[in-house]
Motif scaffolding. Structure first.
Motif: not given
Length: 182
Positions: A15, A27-29, A129
């Motif tokens: 993350d 952010r990654r998500d 992911l």
């Protein structure tokens, strides 16, 4: 010159939340598409990156149509490599019209979490992911090869369709990440 290690299939994407050249934090998500995420460790000064910038822009833009999000991260020590400063990152992102956020990993913690070793270094994740591709963009090296097979793009399209990367992957090569002195 440095070479990336082979793909650790199904390793989770670390993350992150990093500032980008567009003034936002990501952010990654939020960057992942429904079918995957491509994380690219690049920089401004590396001849291997410079040789493929046009292709990175093209491939990331086309991968959106396959449900794959993309992000580029610069983790180099800007004190020793001023061309990789945040201001110069902003200028490059504007000039090249990056279709992805160009993120600044000033602490280098994210590069270390991913195990990035060179620029460019590519990490292709599926919709869950989980790592499916850790290979090169193509065989361009320091000089762009316009007709080179699109290894990264084809691998990520396969990941988007099947959730799995290709069995055969060729490691990325480039300049080593410029780590800060401890």
């Amino acid at each position: 010159m440095a070479a990336a290690p082979v793909c650790e299939v199904d390793a989770p994407a670390p993350d992150f939340e990093l500032p980008a050249t567009d003034g936002r934090r990501y952010r990654r998500d939020a960057l992942a598409g429904p079918n995957g995420l491509l994380v690219m460790f690049i920089c401004n000064h590396c001849p291997y990156v410079k040789a493929v910038l046009d292709k990175l822009v093209r491939d990331a833009d086309e991968l959106k149509m396959h449900g794959v999000g993309s992000a580029a991260i610069c983790s180099n020590d800007a004190a020793d490599y001023p061309e990789d400063s945040f201001d110069n990152m902003k200028a490059l992102a504007l000039r090249m019209r990056f279709p992805f956020p160009y993120l600044w990993d000033e602490s280098q913690a994210i590069a270390k979490a991913y195990g990035a070793v060179c620029t460019p270094d590519f990490f292709g994740y599926n919709g869950k992911l989980k790592l499916q591709y850790r290979g090169r963009l193509d065989d361009s090296g320091r000089a762009a090869k316009p007709d080179a097979p699109r290894e990264l793009f084809d691998a990520m399209v396969q990941v988007a369709r099947t959730g799995r990367g290709p069995a055969v992957q060729t490691a990325a090569m480039g300049c080593s990440i410029k780590w800060k002195a401890d």
